[in-house]
Design a protein around this motif. Structure first.
Motif, PDB file in Angstrom:
ATOM      1  N   VAL A  80      60.554 -61.937 103.225  1.00 23.37           N
ATOM      2  CA  VAL A  80      61.954 -61.731 102.821  1.00 23.37           C
ATOM      3  C   VAL A  80      62.529 -60.544 103.590  1.00 23.37           C
ATOM      4  N   GLU A  81      61.748 -59.480 103.707  1.00 26.60           N
ATOM      5  CA  GLU A  81      62.236 -58.294 104.413  1.00 26.60           C
ATOM      6  C   GLU A  81      62.425 -58.568 105.903  1.00 26.60           C
ATOM      7  N   ALA A  82      61.577 -59.424 106.455  1.00 29.12           N
ATOM      8  CA  ALA A  82      61.669 -59.722 107.889  1.00 29.12           C
ATOM      9  C   ALA A  82      62.844 -60.658 108.202  1.00 29.12           C
ATOM     10  N   VAL A  83      63.147 -61.570 107.280  1.00 27.58           N
ATOM     11  CA  VAL A  83      64.101 -62.643 107.576  1.00 27.58           C
ATOM     12  C   VAL A  83      65.481 -62.423 106.944  1.00 27.58           C
ATOM     13  N   SER A  84      65.531 -61.685 105.821  1.00 32.95           N
ATOM     14  CA  SER A  84      66.770 -61.567 105.023  1.00 32.95           C
ATOM     15  C   SER A  84      67.392 -62.945 104.761  1.00 32.95           C
ATOM     16  N   PRO A  85      66.675 -63.798 104.060  1.00 39.41           N
ATOM     17  CA  PRO A  85      67.119 -65.188 103.874  1.00 39.41           C
ATOM     18  C   PRO A  85      68.275 -65.313 102.874  1.00 39.41           C
ATOM     19  N   LEU A 105      61.543 -60.103  90.872  1.00 34.80           N
ATOM     20  CA  LEU A 105      61.635 -58.777  90.250  1.00 34.80           C
ATOM     21  C   LEU A 105      61.551 -57.688  91.320  1.00 34.80           C
ATOM     22  N   ARG A 106      60.626 -57.828  92.250  1.00 37.40           N
ATOM     23  CA  ARG A 106      60.446 -56.816  93.289  1.00 37.40           C
ATOM     24  C   ARG A 106      61.658 -56.646  94.178  1.00 37.40           C
ATOM     25  N   ILE A 107      62.280 -57.771  94.530  1.00 36.86           N
ATOM     26  CA  ILE A 107      63.406 -57.666  95.466  1.00 36.86           C
ATOM     27  C   ILE A 107      64.740 -57.573  94.717  1.00 36.86           C
ATOM     28  N   GLY A 108      64.658 -57.395  93.395  1.00 31.87           N
ATOM     29  CA  GLY A 108      65.873 -57.209  92.601  1.00 31.87           C
ATOM     30  C   GLY A 108      66.766 -58.429  92.582  1.00 31.87           C
ATOM     31  N   SER A 109      66.144 -59.607  92.459  1.00 30.92           N
ATOM     32  CA  SER A 109      66.901 -60.855  92.512  1.00 30.92           C
ATOM     33  C   SER A 109      66.695 -61.687  91.257  1.00 30.92           C
ATOM     34  N   GLY A 110      67.674 -62.486  90.940  1.00 31.27           N
ATOM     35  CA  GLY A 110      67.532 -63.405  89.824  1.00 31.27           C
ATOM     36  C   GLY A 110      66.655 -64.579  90.210  1.00 31.27           C
ATOM     37  N   ILE A 111      66.085 -65.227  89.199  1.00 25.41           N
ATOM     38  CA  ILE A 111      65.215 -66.380  89.456  1.00 25.41           C
ATOM     39  C   ILE A 111      65.616 -67.556  88.578  1.00 25.41           C
ATOM     40  N   ILE A 112      65.576 -68.735  89.166  1.00 31.84           N
ATOM     41  CA  ILE A 112      65.780 -69.984  88.423  1.00 31.84           C
ATOM     42  C   ILE A 112      64.509 -70.803  88.616  1.00 31.84           C
ATOM     43  N   VAL A 142      72.072 -67.988  90.810  1.00 31.77           N
ATOM     44  CA  VAL A 142      71.583 -66.618  90.783  1.00 31.77           C
ATOM     45  C   VAL A 142      72.755 -65.734  91.178  1.00 31.77           C
ATOM     46  N   THR A 143      73.009 -64.676  90.378  1.00 29.18           N
ATOM     47  CA  THR A 143      74.184 -63.847  90.623  1.00 29.18           C
ATOM     48  C   THR A 143      73.831 -62.482  91.196  1.00 29.18           C
ATOM     49  N   LYS A 144      72.524 -62.191  91.307  1.00 33.13           N
ATOM     50  CA  LYS A 144      72.143 -60.902  91.862  1.00 33.13           C
ATOM     51  C   LYS A 144      71.034 -61.082  92.896  1.00 33.13           C
ATOM     52  N   GLY A 145      71.225 -60.458  94.050  1.00 30.81           N
ATOM     53  CA  GLY A 145      70.180 -60.463  95.067  1.00 30.81           C
ATOM     54  C   GLY A 145      70.064 -61.791  95.798  1.00 30.81           C
ATOM     55  N   THR A 146      68.880 -62.037  96.333  1.00 30.96           N
ATOM     56  CA  THR A 146      68.580 -63.255  97.085  1.00 30.96           C
ATOM     57  C   THR A 146      68.061 -64.306  96.108  1.00 30.96           C
TER      58      THR A 146
END
Lengths: 320, 262
Positions: A80-85, A105-112, A142-146
């Motif tokens: 994720v850090e390398a690609v910024s998808p 959780l680590r990247i501060g993103s919502g999950i479905i 998802v409303t936050k993050g990737t």
């Protein structure tokens, strides 16, 4: 075009079908970039390229086989850090959901989790989920993050879409947590030669009405005549007639095949939760009042010990 | 030696009831009777068995996040044999997603003090099955999840995880987060004595301020996901049902052929 990370589920380089379905969905949102980890990771590139992966990021280390879940989370985070998808897609296996959750959780993103469909939207991918034992269908974002989204098997068709599939080494440094849970032993499940339950196009299941472990041979024979997977209701599993790995329902597997054949299954909510989204449903049950008949496209009220063998024979005859 | 076990449980709408959504697209928890999630009973059971098989002094705390009625779930766990309970309730928690719930649980677990956290494999309403993994991530301890067999000895937790492709033996040092499946062993029924004893067991109530969590970290407005719409699945159109009079199997084959399955 935005890149979409697809986590590759594979066994020693053999890519499992749900991953190819993810590639189909990923192409609706952007350019698929696959992440393959562990032994045989590089061998996945060919088939992934045929199905649309523009890049395949690979990394092999003994940690993936020796420790539970976390090494894979570390690697996916590095990707994720390398690609910024624009999104991360993972198959909804039990492990897949755990990896996805910790990553989110680590990247501060919502999950479905457990999406059954996915489409591009103005505010990011829109996921369809089937909830409350498949009695409702919801659309979520998802409303936050990737967006990190896990998708159930059989949610999309596998489509050929040749792409470059350029293999690149992913650079991964493992976290302190990576070695927390050691896998001290592994016993591979004996192969039945039948398709994987969650991936199969046809599932033939048996329930309480099968009335004994030995009688499951009838269910297996019908399954084999159709090239189907074998499932079982909770009642049959709890009675010890069939292994828990094959249980369909709330506490077992959730399946969504083209055809589901329920034999001697009443259709309690527990069971419906795991099969209600099947495209075509047929049932054989001696009780005309069984709730399973509310779901069926075709039902036979009768003794499965008469009907099932006759059906199996007829299929064999017709198939020649 | 002592062993502090925290069991996380959830109060869920009865799956046999008519479950639906409230106007804000959260799960309607008012119209359908609730109960202790069946899959969490297995977690309580394994905590009790670990306690019974241990020479250590074991204390079992059950923990839940939910509205006032969620106390029923705690009471059930206490009547099965848990020692004490913590109920986390706060109006600001309404609509909190799994990520937010894991924050609340993790803070509460730390506040309660723990060596081992035991959860069920998933809830029976949201059924994401991700909270145990999220707890391990938040607490920074090993995740030993989806076990169909679990034991604790000398500060180590061991268990068997039955996956699709293989059955794995797992091992981790405490403190750790464990989740157990419905294959881990039938949960006991509360005895009459247990039900009476549960009435005297302590149930603590904590709110967000007790856990140093700000209202803007939880709740529907601050969830990291949003449900845009929920639609009832159209009822399946009535199918053809025939009575077997000797030709049922062949009739079914004819149907399958007409649908191109044969």
């Amino acid at each position: 075009m935005a890149e979409v990370l697809v986590y590759v589920d594979h066994v020693d380089g053999a890519v499992r079908k749900p991953t190819l379905e993810l590639l189909t969905l990923a192409r609706r949102i952007g350019e698929p970039v696959a992440v393959a980890l562990g032994g045989g990771a590089a061998d996945t590139a060919g088939v992934l390229a045929e199905h649309g992966a523009v890049k395949v990021l690979t990394h092999d280390a003994s940690e993936y086989a020796e420790y539970l879940v976390v090494p894979k989370v570390d690697a996916l985070q590095a990707a994720v850090e390398a690609v910024s998808p624009a999104a991360v897609l993972v198959s909804s296996s039990t492990e897949g959901k755990e990896i996805a959750a910790r990553l989110a959780l680590r990247i501060g993103s919502g999950i479905i989790t457990d999406a059954v469909d996915l489409e591009a939207g103005d505010e990011g991918p829109v996921a369809t989920q089937s909830v409350f034992a498949a009695s409702y269908s919801t659309k979520s974002r998802v409303t936050k993050g990737t967006p990190v989204i896990t998708v159930k098997p059989n949610s999309a068709a596998v489509e050929p879409a040749p792409a470059a599939g350029a293999v690149e080494q992913l650079s991964v440094s493992f976290s302190e947590q990576a070695t927390g849970t050691r896998i001290t032993g592994r016993t591979a499940r004996e192969s039945t030669g039948r398709p994987e339950l969650t991936e199969a196009a046809i599932v033939v299941s048996g329930g309480r009405g099968v009335n004994g472990a030995e009688n499951f041979a009838l269910i297996e024979a019908l399954a084999d005549s159709l090239g189907a997977a074998v499932g079982a209701s909770r009642a049959a599993v709890d009675a010890g007639w069939y292994p828990h790995t094959q249980q369909v329902g709330q506490t077992g597997k959730s399946v969504s095949p083209q055809l589901y054949i329920a034999n001697g299954i009443s259709g309690a909510i527990q069971h419906r939760a795991g099969m209600q989204t099947s495209k075509t449903i047929v049932a054989v049950n001696k009780d005309a009042e069984a709730p399973i008949f509310d779901l069926v496209d075709y039902g036979v009220v009768g003794d499965l010990f008469e009907v099932v063998p006759q059906l199996t024979e007829e299929i064999k005859t017709r198939k020649g | 030696m002592s062993l502090r076990i925290v069991v996380t449980v959830k109060y869920v709408p009865d799956a046999t009831g008519d479950r639906h959504f409230a106007e804000d697209l959260t799960v309607d928890r008012d119209d359908v009777d609730g109960l202790l999630s069946e899959l969490d009973e297995y977690a309580v059971e394994q905590a009790l068995q670990i306690s019974e098989n241990s020479d250590d002094d074991v204390e079992i705390t059950v923990l839940t996040v939910g509205p006032e009625d969620a106390k029923d779930a705690l009471r059930k766990a206490l009547s099965m044999g848990a020692d004490k309970a913590v109920h986390i309730e706060d109006d600001d928690l309404h609509g909190t997603d799994a990520i937010g719930t894991s924050l609340v649980l993790a803070k509460a677990i730390e506040k309660a003090g723990y060596d081992l956290v035991i959860s069920g494999m998933s809830s029976t309403d949201g059924s994401m099955g991700v909270v145990p993994a999220l707890l391990a991530e938040r607490l920074g301890v090993p995740q030993v999840t989806l076990l169909s067999e679990v034991s604790v000895e000398d500060g180590t937790v061991k268990g068997r995880r039955d996956g699709d492709a293989a059955s794995e033996q797992l091992e981790a040092a405490l403190p750790a987060v464990v989740s157990v499946t419905d294959q881990s062993g039938e949960a006991r029924y509360p005895s009459f004595k247990g039900i009476m004893a549960a009435k005297k067991k302590p149930v603590q109530s904590w709110d967000l301020s007790d856990l140093d969590i700000d209202a803007d970290e939880v709740g529907l407005e601050n969830a990291w996901t949003k449900v845009d719409s929920a639609a009832e699945r159209p009822a399946r159109t009535a199918g053809t049902i025939v009575k077997d009079e000797g030709e049922g199997g062949r009739q079914l084959a004819e149907f399958l052929a007409s649908q191109k399955f044969i």
